[in-house]
Motif scaffolding. Structure first.
Motif, PDB file in Angstrom:
ATOM      1  N   TRP A 116     106.359  70.645   2.387  1.00 51.51           N
ATOM      2  CA  TRP A 116     107.306  70.427   1.297  1.00 51.51           C
ATOM      3  C   TRP A 116     108.517  69.622   1.765  1.00 51.51           C
ATOM      4  CZ3 TRP A 116     107.056  76.213  -0.580  1.00 51.51           C
ATOM      5  CH2 TRP A 116     105.843  76.417  -1.238  1.00 51.51           C
ATOM      6  N   TYR A 117     108.966  69.898   2.970  1.00 55.86           N
ATOM      7  CA  TYR A 117     110.099  69.146   3.508  1.00 55.86           C
ATOM      8  C   TYR A 117     109.719  67.677   3.704  1.00 55.86           C
ATOM      9  CZ  TYR A 117     113.856  67.682   6.631  1.00 55.86           C
ATOM     10  OH  TYR A 117     114.921  67.025   7.195  1.00 55.86           O
ATOM     11  N   ALA A 118     108.537  67.433   4.249  1.00 51.76           N
ATOM     12  CA  ALA A 118     108.098  66.054   4.468  1.00 51.76           C
ATOM     13  C   ALA A 118     107.992  65.302   3.145  1.00 51.76           C
ATOM     14  CB  ALA A 118     106.751  66.040   5.195  1.00 51.76           C
ATOM     15  N   TYR A 119     107.502  65.991   2.108  1.00 49.19           N
ATOM     16  CA  TYR A 119     107.382  65.341   0.799  1.00 49.19           C
ATOM     17  C   TYR A 119     108.762  65.047   0.226  1.00 49.19           C
ATOM     18  CZ  TYR A 119     105.610  64.323  -3.886  1.00 49.19           C
ATOM     19  OH  TYR A 119     105.300  63.708  -5.081  1.00 49.19           O
ATOM     20  N   ALA A 120     109.686  65.989   0.366  1.00 44.38           N
ATOM     21  CA  ALA A 120     111.060  65.753  -0.100  1.00 44.38           C
ATOM     22  C   ALA A 120     111.672  64.559   0.623  1.00 44.38           C
ATOM     23  CB  ALA A 120     111.906  67.001   0.126  1.00 44.38           C
ATOM     24  N   ASP A 121     111.444  64.485   1.923  1.00 43.96           N
ATOM     25  CA  ASP A 121     111.982  63.377   2.708  1.00 43.96           C
ATOM     26  C   ASP A 121     111.399  62.049   2.235  1.00 43.96           C
ATOM     27  OD1 ASP A 121     113.670  62.596   4.979  1.00 43.96           O
ATOM     28  OD2 ASP A 121     111.789  62.006   5.936  1.00 43.96           O
ATOM     29  N   ALA A 122     110.106  62.044   1.931  1.00 41.76           N
ATOM     30  CA  ALA A 122     109.470  60.828   1.434  1.00 41.76           C
ATOM     31  C   ALA A 122     110.050  60.420   0.083  1.00 41.76           C
ATOM     32  CB  ALA A 122     107.958  61.038   1.331  1.00 41.76           C
TER      33      ALA A 122
ATOM     34  N   GLU B  53     114.262  69.321  -5.652  1.00 43.83           N
ATOM     35  CA  GLU B  53     113.395  70.434  -6.036  1.00 43.83           C
ATOM     36  C   GLU B  53     112.502  70.862  -4.877  1.00 43.83           C
ATOM     37  OE1 GLU B  53     111.195  69.291  -9.460  1.00 43.83           O
ATOM     38  OE2 GLU B  53     112.973  68.908 -10.710  1.00 43.83           O
ATOM     39  N   TRP B  54     111.973  69.886  -4.154  1.00 43.00           N
ATOM     40  CA  TRP B  54     111.090  70.219  -3.032  1.00 43.00           C
ATOM     41  C   TRP B  54     111.871  70.736  -1.829  1.00 43.00           C
ATOM     42  CZ3 TRP B  54     106.081  70.865  -3.628  1.00 43.00           C
ATOM     43  CH2 TRP B  54     105.475  70.293  -4.744  1.00 43.00           C
ATOM     44  N   LEU B  55     113.103  70.259  -1.665  1.00 36.64           N
ATOM     45  CA  LEU B  55     113.935  70.799  -0.585  1.00 36.64           C
ATOM     46  C   LEU B  55     114.274  72.262  -0.847  1.00 36.64           C
ATOM     47  CD1 LEU B  55     116.443  67.921   0.280  1.00 36.64           C
ATOM     48  CD2 LEU B  55     114.703  68.912   1.789  1.00 36.64           C
ATOM     49  N   VAL B  56     114.514  72.600  -2.108  1.00 36.43           N
ATOM     50  CA  VAL B  56     114.773  74.002  -2.450  1.00 36.43           C
ATOM     51  C   VAL B  56     113.567  74.855  -2.081  1.00 36.43           C
ATOM     52  CG1 VAL B  56     115.089  75.619  -4.359  1.00 36.43           C
ATOM     53  CG2 VAL B  56     116.450  73.523  -4.262  1.00 36.43           C
ATOM     54  N   LYS B  57     112.373  74.390  -2.421  1.00 37.16           N
ATOM     55  CA  LYS B  57     111.160  75.128  -2.091  1.00 37.16           C
ATOM     56  C   LYS B  57     110.999  75.258  -0.580  1.00 37.16           C
ATOM     57  CE  LYS B  57     107.385  73.915  -4.307  1.00 37.16           C
ATOM     58  NZ  LYS B  57     106.890  75.138  -4.964  1.00 37.16           N
ATOM     59  N   ALA B  58     111.266  74.165   0.135  1.00 38.67           N
ATOM     60  CA  ALA B  58     111.120  74.193   1.593  1.00 38.67           C
ATOM     61  C   ALA B  58     112.117  75.151   2.224  1.00 38.67           C
ATOM     62  CB  ALA B  58     111.308  72.785   2.166  1.00 38.67           C
ATOM     63  N   ALA B  59     113.363  75.113   1.754  1.00 36.37           N
ATOM     64  CA  ALA B  59     114.392  75.993   2.312  1.00 36.37           C
ATOM     65  C   ALA B  59     114.054  77.460   2.081  1.00 36.37           C
ATOM     66  CB  ALA B  59     115.753  75.654   1.707  1.00 36.37           C
TER      67      ALA B  59
ATOM     68  N   ALA C  35     111.098  78.734   1.746  1.00 34.11           N
ATOM     69  CA  ALA C  35     109.899  79.123   2.503  1.00 34.11           C
ATOM     70  C   ALA C  35     110.110  79.098   4.013  1.00 34.11           C
ATOM     71  CB  ALA C  35     108.743  78.187   2.142  1.00 34.11           C
ATOM     72  N   ASP C  36     111.192  78.456   4.448  1.00 29.72           N
ATOM     73  CA  ASP C  36     111.395  78.226   5.884  1.00 29.72           C
ATOM     74  C   ASP C  36     112.150  79.381   6.530  1.00 29.72           C
ATOM     75  OD1 ASP C  36     111.457  77.115   8.368  1.00 29.72           O
ATOM     76  OD2 ASP C  36     112.821  75.475   7.864  1.00 29.72           O
ATOM     77  N   ALA C  37     111.479  80.502   6.669  1.00 26.20           N
ATOM     78  CA  ALA C  37     112.130  81.688   7.245  1.00 26.20           C
ATOM     79  C   ALA C  37     112.436  81.524   8.727  1.00 26.20           C
ATOM     80  CB  ALA C  37     111.239  82.910   7.043  1.00 26.20           C
ATOM     81  N   ASP C  38     111.677  80.666   9.419  1.00 29.45           N
ATOM     82  CA  ASP C  38     111.848  80.504  10.861  1.00 29.45           C
ATOM     83  C   ASP C  38     112.738  79.328  11.237  1.00 29.45           C
ATOM     84  OD1 ASP C  38     110.163  82.674  11.358  1.00 29.45           O
ATOM     85  OD2 ASP C  38     108.367  81.407  11.256  1.00 29.45           O
ATOM     86  N   GLY C  39     113.302  78.637  10.244  1.00 29.25           N
ATOM     87  CA  GLY C  39     114.203  77.534  10.541  1.00 29.25           C
ATOM     88  C   GLY C  39     113.531  76.345  11.204  1.00 29.25           C
ATOM     89  N   GLU C  40     112.286  76.052  10.823  1.00 23.71           N
ATOM     90  CA  GLU C  40     111.574  74.912  11.406  1.00 23.71           C
ATOM     91  C   GLU C  40     112.101  73.577  10.899  1.00 23.71           C
ATOM     92  OE1 GLU C  40     107.215  75.331  12.328  1.00 23.71           O
ATOM     93  OE2 GLU C  40     107.378  76.720  10.638  1.00 23.71           O
ATOM     94  N   THR C  41     112.744  73.576   9.730  1.00 23.11           N
ATOM     95  CA  THR C  41     113.286  72.349   9.160  1.00 23.11           C
ATOM     96  C   THR C  41     114.787  72.521   8.936  1.00 23.11           C
ATOM     97  OG1 THR C  41     113.116  72.964   6.820  1.00 23.11           O
ATOM     98  CG2 THR C  41     111.110  72.164   7.885  1.00 23.11           C
ATOM     99  N   ASP C  42     115.437  71.424   8.581  1.00 19.83           N
ATOM    100  CA  ASP C  42     116.857  71.511   8.216  1.00 19.83           C
ATOM    101  C   ASP C  42     117.005  71.329   6.708  1.00 19.83           C
ATOM    102  OD1 ASP C  42     116.208  68.831   8.052  1.00 19.83           O
ATOM    103  OD2 ASP C  42     118.035  68.124   9.022  1.00 19.83           O
ATOM    104  N   ALA C  43     116.072  71.923   5.957  1.00 17.66           N
ATOM    105  CA  ALA C  43     116.064  71.757   4.501  1.00 17.66           C
ATOM    106  C   ALA C  43     117.366  72.216   3.869  1.00 17.66           C
ATOM    107  CB  ALA C  43     114.882  72.514   3.893  1.00 17.66           C
ATOM    108  N   ALA C  44     117.921  73.347   4.333  1.00 20.73           N
ATOM    109  CA  ALA C  44     119.160  73.857   3.746  1.00 20.73           C
ATOM    110  C   ALA C  44     120.306  72.875   3.954  1.00 20.73           C
ATOM    111  CB  ALA C  44     119.503  75.220   4.357  1.00 20.73           C
TER     112      ALA C  44
ATOM    113  N   GLU D   7     123.845  68.306   1.833  1.00 18.61           N
ATOM    114  CA  GLU D   7     124.207  66.885   1.826  1.00 18.61           C
ATOM    115  C   GLU D   7     123.986  66.283   0.439  1.00 18.61           C
ATOM    116  OE1 GLU D   7     122.003  64.896   4.819  1.00 18.61           O
ATOM    117  OE2 GLU D   7     122.873  66.038   6.484  1.00 18.61           O
ATOM    118  N   LEU D   8     122.845  66.617  -0.160  1.00 21.45           N
ATOM    119  CA  LEU D   8     122.562  66.086  -1.495  1.00 21.45           C
ATOM    120  C   LEU D   8     123.575  66.568  -2.523  1.00 21.45           C
ATOM    121  CD1 LEU D   8     118.673  66.268  -1.959  1.00 21.45           C
ATOM    122  CD2 LEU D   8     120.103  64.226  -1.849  1.00 21.45           C
ATOM    123  N   ASP D   9     124.017  67.818  -2.361  1.00 26.96           N
ATOM    124  CA  ASP D   9     124.959  68.399  -3.314  1.00 26.96           C
ATOM    125  C   ASP D   9     126.409  68.053  -2.987  1.00 26.96           C
ATOM    126  OD1 ASP D   9     122.829  69.517  -4.613  1.00 26.96           O
ATOM    127  OD2 ASP D   9     123.013  71.482  -3.655  1.00 26.96           O
ATOM    128  N   GLY D  10     126.605  67.277  -1.925  1.00 27.80           N
ATOM    129  CA  GLY D  10     127.955  66.840  -1.581  1.00 27.80           C
ATOM    130  C   GLY D  10     128.810  67.904  -0.950  1.00 27.80           C
TER     131      GLY D  10
END
Length: 257
Positions: A194-200, A212-218, A220-229, A234-237
């Motif tokens: 989901w994070y990769a798709y959001a990035d794309a 929307e996809w970053l929200v889903k990734a954040a 689901a990312d209980a182990d902090g594998e991505t910086d989705a949050a 950044e998107l929300d300023g």
């Protein structure tokens, strides 16, 4: 860095190149039992040292990848005929950014084990070496088509990254529009996909969908594998002042009554 000669790699010679100092609290018994059993072909003394270096490498790989690589390299020099040792060296080299060495180790362990699940990591090493076309060749190989779902998802992510490297941003978006994207399972790979798709999506200016996809990734990312949050902020300023400690209010001016 010169790689050891092939003959040197496979000798069981404890006296060669001791490597970084081993922490005294590491005994080697902390190593995964299956990996420890794979060292039984070494002398007992050498197996203990290899095990300790592997444990030391795993302990610091997230905080000091270069030191982890040096420990793994010391283990590889002593136990290079053991597939689990070569795998540890490959992963540590990859984490430290030594992509050429990582790729060589991955190729070796794949030959030793016949395991194609290393292909996504090999493809990402090709990206790290500035060869995205080779990454895509691996992604479209017959062997990649036979990977299980987790490895296929990892390869999809790597291939999308390779397309970004080549400036093919729209193609990267399309390549990630796979059935797994709509999974309802709790598969461990879902946050990364989901994070990769959001990035794309961000790369082609589709920010609202990306959010929307970053929200889903954040979520689901209980182990902090991505910086989705962080990307969401950044998107929300939202910008956090690192110098602000949040303790107390500002002192009033002395002139205030």
């Amino acid at each position: 860095m010169r790689a050891p000669a092939a003959g040197d790699r496979f000798r069981d010679r404890p006296e060669r190149q001791a490597g970084p100092r081993l922490p005294e609290d590491i005994t080697g018994r902390e190593l995964d039992p299956e990996v420890r059993r794979s060292l039984q072909g070494l002398t007992a003394e050498n197996a203990d040292v290899v095990a300790r270096h592997l444990v030391a490498s795993g302990r610091v790989v997230d905080v000091d990848p270069e030191r982890a690589w040096q420990h793994a390299l010391a283990a590889q020099r002593r136990g290079g005929r053991i597939a689990a040792v070569r795998e540890a060296a490959a992963i540590a080299a990859y984490r430290a950014g030594h992509f050429r060495e990582a790729l060589a180790e991955l190729r070796t362990v794949r030959r030793m084990t016949g395991d194609d699940s290393y292909l996504p990591l090999m493809a990402d090493c090709e990206r790290g070496l500035g060869r995205p076309e080779r990454a895509l060749d691996l992604a479209t190989s017959p062997e990649a088509a036979k990977l299980d779902t987790p490895a296929k998802v990892e390869m999809l992510i790597v291939a999308a990254g390779a397309r970004h490297d080549m400036g093919q941003h729209d193609a990267a978006v399309v390549s990630l529009q796979v059935p797994q994207l709509r999974t309802n399972s709790r598969a461990p790979w879902r946050a990364r996909l989901w994070y990769a798709y959001a990035d794309a999506l961000l790369s082609v200016g589709r920010d609202a969908e990306a959010r929307e996809w970053l929200v889903k990734a954040a979520e689901a990312d209980a182990d902090g594998e991505t910086d989705a949050a962080e990307r969401l902020d950044e998107l929300d300023g939202i910008v956090f002042d690192e110098d602000f400690d949040g303790e107390g209010d500002a002192e009033p001016d002395e002139d205030e009554g």
